[in-house]
Design an enzyme around this catalytic site. Sequence first.
Site, PDB file in Angstrom:
ATOM      1  N   GLU A 114       0.853  -1.192   0.000  1.00  0.00           N
ATOM      2  CA  GLU A 114       0.000   0.000   0.000  1.00  0.00           C
ATOM      3  C   GLU A 114       0.886   1.237   0.000  1.00  0.00           C
ATOM      4  O   GLU A 114       1.824   1.333   0.790  1.00  0.00           O
ATOM      5  CB  GLU A 114      -0.909  -0.016   1.237  1.00  0.00           C
ATOM      6  CG  GLU A 114      -1.621   1.280   1.556  1.00  0.00           C
ATOM      7  CD  GLU A 114      -2.511   1.770   0.428  1.00  0.00           C
ATOM      8  OE1 GLU A 114      -2.379   2.961   0.046  1.00  0.00           O
ATOM      9  OE2 GLU A 114      -3.336   0.974  -0.079  1.00  0.00           O
ATOM     10  N   HIS A 132     -25.572  -1.336  -0.575  1.00  0.00           N
ATOM     11  CA  HIS A 132     -26.729  -1.200  -1.467  1.00  0.00           C
ATOM     12  C   HIS A 132     -27.379  -2.558  -1.770  1.00  0.00           C
ATOM     13  O   HIS A 132     -26.688  -3.570  -1.911  1.00  0.00           O
ATOM     14  CB  HIS A 132     -26.301  -0.564  -2.785  1.00  0.00           C
ATOM     15  CG  HIS A 132     -25.715   0.808  -2.632  1.00  0.00           C
ATOM     16  ND1 HIS A 132     -26.481   1.910  -2.348  1.00  0.00           N
ATOM     17  CD2 HIS A 132     -24.435   1.257  -2.723  1.00  0.00           C
ATOM     18  CE1 HIS A 132     -25.708   2.980  -2.272  1.00  0.00           C
ATOM     19  NE2 HIS A 132     -24.461   2.610  -2.495  1.00  0.00           N
ATOM     20  N   SER A 431     -18.834   2.776  -6.550  1.00  0.00           N
ATOM     21  CA  SER A 431     -20.112   2.320  -6.010  1.00  0.00           C
ATOM     22  C   SER A 431     -20.835   1.441  -7.044  1.00  0.00           C
ATOM     23  O   SER A 431     -20.870   1.793  -8.226  1.00  0.00           O
ATOM     24  CB  SER A 431     -20.985   3.525  -5.673  1.00  0.00           C
ATOM     25  OG  SER A 431     -22.195   3.126  -5.090  1.00  0.00           O
ATOM     26  N   CYS A 500     -15.918  13.737  23.409  1.00  0.00           N
ATOM     27  CA  CYS A 500     -17.050  13.794  22.475  1.00  0.00           C
ATOM     28  C   CYS A 500     -17.637  12.409  22.224  1.00  0.00           C
ATOM     29  O   CYS A 500     -18.856  12.238  22.147  1.00  0.00           O
ATOM     30  CB  CYS A 500     -16.602  14.396  21.143  1.00  0.00           C
ATOM     31  SG  CYS A 500     -16.053  16.112  21.223  1.00  0.00           S
ATOM     32  N   CYS A 540      -8.627  15.977  22.371  1.00  0.00           N
ATOM     33  CA  CYS A 540      -8.004  14.678  22.662  1.00  0.00           C
ATOM     34  C   CYS A 540      -6.736  14.398  21.864  1.00  0.00           C
ATOM     35  O   CYS A 540      -5.975  13.501  22.213  1.00  0.00           O
ATOM     36  CB  CYS A 540      -9.003  13.549  22.438  1.00  0.00           C
ATOM     37  SG  CYS A 540      -9.530  13.329  20.716  1.00  0.00           S
TER      38      CYS A 540
END
Length: 578
Positions: A114, A132, A431, A500, A540
Site C-alpha cells: 500500500e 446497497h 459504487s 465527544c 483529545c
Amino acid sequence: MENSIKAFEESFPGLSMEAGRDGNVVLSGSCRTWEEVVDAGHFAAKLEGVKHVASKLSVNGVPAPRKDYAPYRAQGLEKGKIAETDALVIGAGVTGCAVARELSKTGLKVIVVESLEDVCAGTSKCNNGNIHPGHSVTPGTLKAKLNVKGNSIYTQWAADLGFDLVRCGAMGAINDRRLLPGLMQAYGLAKKNGVPEAEIVDARRALEIEPGFARMGVEKQIVAAIWFPSMGLVEPYQVVLALAENAAQNGVQFMFETTVCGIETENGAVTGALTSKGLISAKYVINCAGLYADDITEMAGDPYFTIHPRKGVIAILDKERKPDFDSICEIYTIEYLKAKPKKNSESKGGGMCITPEGNVLMGPSATEIPDKEDLSTTPEDLEYAMGRGGVKYEDVIRFFAGNRAADYKEDFIIEMSKKVSGFVNVAAIQSPGLAAAPAIAEMAAGIVAEEASRRGEPVGANPSFNPKREKKVEFRKLSRSEQDELVKKDSRYGRVVCRCETITEGEILDTFDSPIPPRSIDAVKRRARAGMGRCQGGFCQIRVMELLAQFLGKDWTEITLKGEGSRILAEANRKGAL
C-alpha cells in the site's frame, strides 16, 4: 468496429478512435474542456463492439496530471530484491484487503503493498458506508451481479469479523399516483437484478415500516412506496480494518508506504513488482490500486482502460442532528423531480443516510475532475451534498472529499490480463464496490486459483484458516454496570481521552495490540474513534499523540497525522518539553 469509429469521429471532430484487440479502443486528440474528455470517453464506451476505453485525450494540448514514479523506481532499484511471494496484492482499501483475506484461505503466500501509511487511507475511507441492495445498477453488468451477491454475504462477514452492520432497509415513497409507473419500473429493475424481498407497499404498510413519515408530518401524503429490506449500513474503516487484521492473522503480510512503480514480466507472464522499497517477486499480481489501477496495468504493458476520477464531497453532521427517517428513505414528488439538481448520470450521489455510530451523512456529490489527487472541496459540491431541506450548516462537524475510480464503461473490471498471465486487474471499483466487496474478492481469488490449476499448481486450502476476528472493547456501548466492572479490572478504561465520543485510554491502547497497529493519528482515529466527535480532536489529539509516541518509541515531533509529509509538531519550543 469500423462503423463505431466513424460514429465517434463524426460526433467529436478532431478526435480519433483506434481499435485494438478484443474490442478495446484508444482515444486521442485535444479537447476544449475536461467535460468534453469525459463525454467522449462515455460516448465511445457505448458504441457497438467496444469493450474498454483507454484515453490519451488532453485539454487544449495539456494532458491530465499523472503521478511521477521515477523517484520511486530509483529508490526501489537501489534496494534490490526484498521479498518473494506467491500472490502480491496492490492496494489496501476494501477491495485489496477483501482479496487478501480470500487468498489467505488458500495455501498461497500473500503480501499486500500500500502506497499510503495505513489500510483504508484512500478512496475506501471516503465512503458513506451504504451496502446497497442492488436495485439501481444496470442489469447484466458485473456491478449488478456482484452487488446483490456481496450484499448477501455481509451478514456472515459482520458476524465473523466483528464490525457493525445495520440492516436499516431502503424506501422510495411517492405522493402522487402519476408516479406509480416509475415505482413499478424501479421494482422491475430490482427483480431483474435479483434483489431479495423487494416489494411495492401501499401507504398503510409504508407508514408501519417507516415511522419517520409521521415524525416529519407527511404521513397523509404517502400514496405508495418501494421497500428494500436488504439495504445495510457499515462504517467503511471498520470493515477494511477487520478484513486486514483477519488476513494478517491468517498469514498475510502488509507493507505500507510502499509504492508500486513497475511490473516485472518474462515471456508473457508476471514475475513480480518493483516498489519504492525494492523488488518483490511474485507468481501472481492482483491489481487493486483503485485510482491508480490504470497506471499499474500500463506498467504491465497492457494499458487497455483509463480511470477518470469522480469527486464526491460528504458532510458529517453532529449526533445531535437526528436523521429524518429510520431507513434510507426518499419521498419523490413531481415538484422534487422537476427541481432536482442535475448530477452525473453515471453515479448515484446525493442523499441523507446515517452511520451505525449515529452520525447523519449528507452527500456525496459527483463531479468529474482531471486530477486524481485533487481532494479539494468547493461551495458548489458542499451545497449539492447538503441539498436536502431541514439541514443547517451549523450541524456540520466535518466535510471531506474522496475520488471514485470510474472507467468509461462504468462497470467493474475483474479479469486476467490477455497479454500478461498471472496479472489480474480488479479495477474500476466504484459504487457499489463496498457492497460488492465480498463477491469481488471471491471472483478475483477464483481467477488466481483457475490460473494456478492451469499451470499445474493447484492452490489448495489453508488448514489453519480462522475466519473469526475478536471485536475489541467499545466502552461507550457498555451498560453502566459493565463499564464499572471493566474499570475495576483495568483502570485505563476509566480514563476518558476523547470526551465527544467517550473513548477511553484503554481502547486506544487496545488498538496497539493488533497485527496491523496504527502508526499515525488518523490511523488511531479509524480504529478507536478518538477525534471523530464534535471537536474533531481539538481536545483529545494531544493525548492520543502522547500514547502513540510511547507505543512507537518516537519523539512527539515524529508523529504524523497521516504518514509522510504530515508531521503535526515541527520542533520543541522549550528545552526538555517533549
